[in-house]
Design a protein around this motif. Sequence first.
Motif, PDB file in Angstrom:
ATOM      1  N   THR A  88      -7.973   3.322   0.627  1.00  0.00           N
ATOM      2  CA  THR A  88      -7.665   3.456  -0.795  1.00  0.00           C
ATOM      3  C   THR A  88      -8.342   2.340  -1.588  1.00  0.00           C
ATOM      4  OG1 THR A  88      -5.631   2.126  -0.701  1.00  0.00           O
ATOM      5  CG2 THR A  88      -5.436   4.489  -0.250  1.00  0.00           C
TER       6      THR A  88
ATOM      7  N   LEU B 272      -3.252   7.254  -7.318  1.00  0.00           N
ATOM      8  CA  LEU B 272      -2.166   7.018  -6.379  1.00  0.00           C
ATOM      9  C   LEU B 272      -0.783   7.075  -7.010  1.00  0.00           C
ATOM     10  CD1 LEU B 272      -3.638   4.220  -4.087  1.00  0.00           C
ATOM     11  CD2 LEU B 272      -3.370   6.658  -3.584  1.00  0.00           C
TER      12      LEU B 272
ATOM     13  N   LEU C  11      -5.566   3.991   8.714  1.00  0.00           N
ATOM     14  CA  LEU C  11      -5.174   3.965   7.303  1.00  0.00           C
ATOM     15  C   LEU C  11      -5.308   2.543   6.783  1.00  0.00           C
ATOM     16  CD1 LEU C  11      -3.865   5.107   4.712  1.00  0.00           C
ATOM     17  CD2 LEU C  11      -1.631   4.686   5.777  1.00  0.00           C
TER      18      LEU C  11
ATOM     19  N   ASN D 107      -4.537   0.572   3.487  1.00  0.00           N
ATOM     20  CA  ASN D 107      -3.912   0.528   2.167  1.00  0.00           C
ATOM     21  C   ASN D 107      -4.456  -0.681   1.408  1.00  0.00           C
ATOM     22  OD1 ASN D 107      -2.050   2.772   2.135  1.00  0.00           O
ATOM     23  ND2 ASN D 107      -0.873   1.689   3.693  1.00  0.00           N
ATOM     24  N   ASN D 108      -5.353  -0.418   0.494  1.00  0.00           N
ATOM     25  CA  ASN D 108      -6.043  -1.503  -0.190  1.00  0.00           C
ATOM     26  C   ASN D 108      -5.893  -1.485  -1.703  1.00  0.00           C
ATOM     27  OD1 ASN D 108      -8.395  -3.511  -0.696  1.00  0.00           O
ATOM     28  ND2 ASN D 108      -9.084  -1.632  -1.690  1.00  0.00           N
TER      29      ASN D 108
ATOM     30  N   PRO E 121       1.595   3.129  -0.673  1.00  0.00           N
ATOM     31  CA  PRO E 121       1.400   2.833   0.748  1.00  0.00           C
ATOM     32  C   PRO E 121       2.482   3.433   1.640  1.00  0.00           C
ATOM     33  CG  PRO E 121       0.854   0.905  -0.518  1.00  0.00           C
ATOM     34  CD  PRO E 121       1.415   1.906  -1.489  1.00  0.00           C
TER      35      PRO E 121
ATOM     36  N   LEU F 231       1.632   7.070   1.933  1.00  0.00           N
ATOM     37  CA  LEU F 231       0.439   7.250   2.761  1.00  0.00           C
ATOM     38  C   LEU F 231       0.766   7.058   4.239  1.00  0.00           C
ATOM     39  CD1 LEU F 231      -1.884   5.387   0.308  1.00  0.00           C
ATOM     40  CD2 LEU F 231      -2.448   7.650   1.220  1.00  0.00           C
TER      41      LEU F 231
ATOM     42  N   ASN G 128      -2.776  -2.992   6.124  1.00  0.00           N
ATOM     43  CA  ASN G 128      -2.378  -3.147   4.728  1.00  0.00           C
ATOM     44  C   ASN G 128      -3.058  -4.380   4.152  1.00  0.00           C
ATOM     45  OD1 ASN G 128      -0.280  -0.968   4.696  1.00  0.00           O
ATOM     46  ND2 ASN G 128       0.617  -2.263   6.284  1.00  0.00           N
TER      47      ASN G 128
ATOM     48  N   LEU H 278       5.106  -5.100   0.533  1.00  0.00           N
ATOM     49  CA  LEU H 278       4.153  -4.520   1.473  1.00  0.00           C
ATOM     50  C   LEU H 278       4.236  -5.201   2.834  1.00  0.00           C
ATOM     51  CD1 LEU H 278       1.822  -2.446   1.735  1.00  0.00           C
ATOM     52  CD2 LEU H 278       0.253  -4.295   1.065  1.00  0.00           C
TER      53      LEU H 278
ATOM     54  N   SER I 279       5.028  -3.144   6.202  1.00  0.00           N
ATOM     55  CA  SER I 279       4.101  -3.206   7.324  1.00  0.00           C
ATOM     56  C   SER I 279       4.812  -3.577   8.622  1.00  0.00           C
ATOM     57  CB  SER I 279       2.997  -4.232   7.018  1.00  0.00           C
ATOM     58  OG  SER I 279       2.053  -4.291   8.072  1.00  0.00           O
TER      59      SER I 279
END
Length: 266
Positions: A25, A77, A93, A95-96, A124, A127, A145, A168, A172
């Motif tokens: 992302t 998003l 994946l 997640n950025n 995130p 996702l 992440n 996040l 994670s």
Amino acid sequence: MTLSSAHPGPHAPALDLGGRTALVTGAAGGIGRACALRLAAAGAKVRAVDRDAAGLDALAERATGLAGTVEPHVLDLTDLDAAEHAAAGTDVLVNNAGIQLVRPIEEFPPEVFHTVLTVMLEAPFRLIRGALPHMYGQGWGRIVNVSSVHGLRASAYKAAYVAAKHGLEGLSKTAALEGAPHGVTSNCVNPAYVRTPLVERQITDQARAHGIPEERVVSEVLLQDSALKRLIEPEEVAEAVAYLCGPHASFVTGTSLVLDGGWTAH
């Protein structure tokens, strides 16, 4: 026998993501762009997600000739259902995607706070939720992440960003605990200030918030707490992401890989 004549250690295996699908992302620029190109270079089929269609097209053109491919996927998003759907079938994946606004709490627009948390924490989650069934089904998956030093430390005037990154980190770790029996790892990468448009755009806001000229922001605000007095490059972050996707990092999960130039050493 000297150290130089001793048997060398095992060579770390090169990253080979041939046959794997990766979703990144915020892929149109900065860290996301670097990650998409790095994973495509390792052979992955990369779903490049961003709302910047022109940036995604430029990325796909740049990826021509790499071992893997980059497929543009225009997506906002804040459309959480679409985000979860987009992650279905992914092996990796990243997640950025992130947004930033620098304001004191009493001046911080509540609607912006909500949007930041939606894009950087709730998306995130959705996702990951969309990606896990496929990862669990095959017994392998990598979730990376892109957090920040601000996932570990706070800074004034960044209430939404710091809150999202701290959240996040917890998400994670939870994904790591749940994913471990299924061969899925989940980790954060925590850079300090990266040379990206996101950082460049906040210089004016930082100057206003701190009451200093813009030319003093980098040295007196951005790099104040860093032992290494430079910005980190997006490609350096992408290499950390690649490491966490490789076979030599299969025992690394539920942790944060800190690339902060010594910030958290204080």
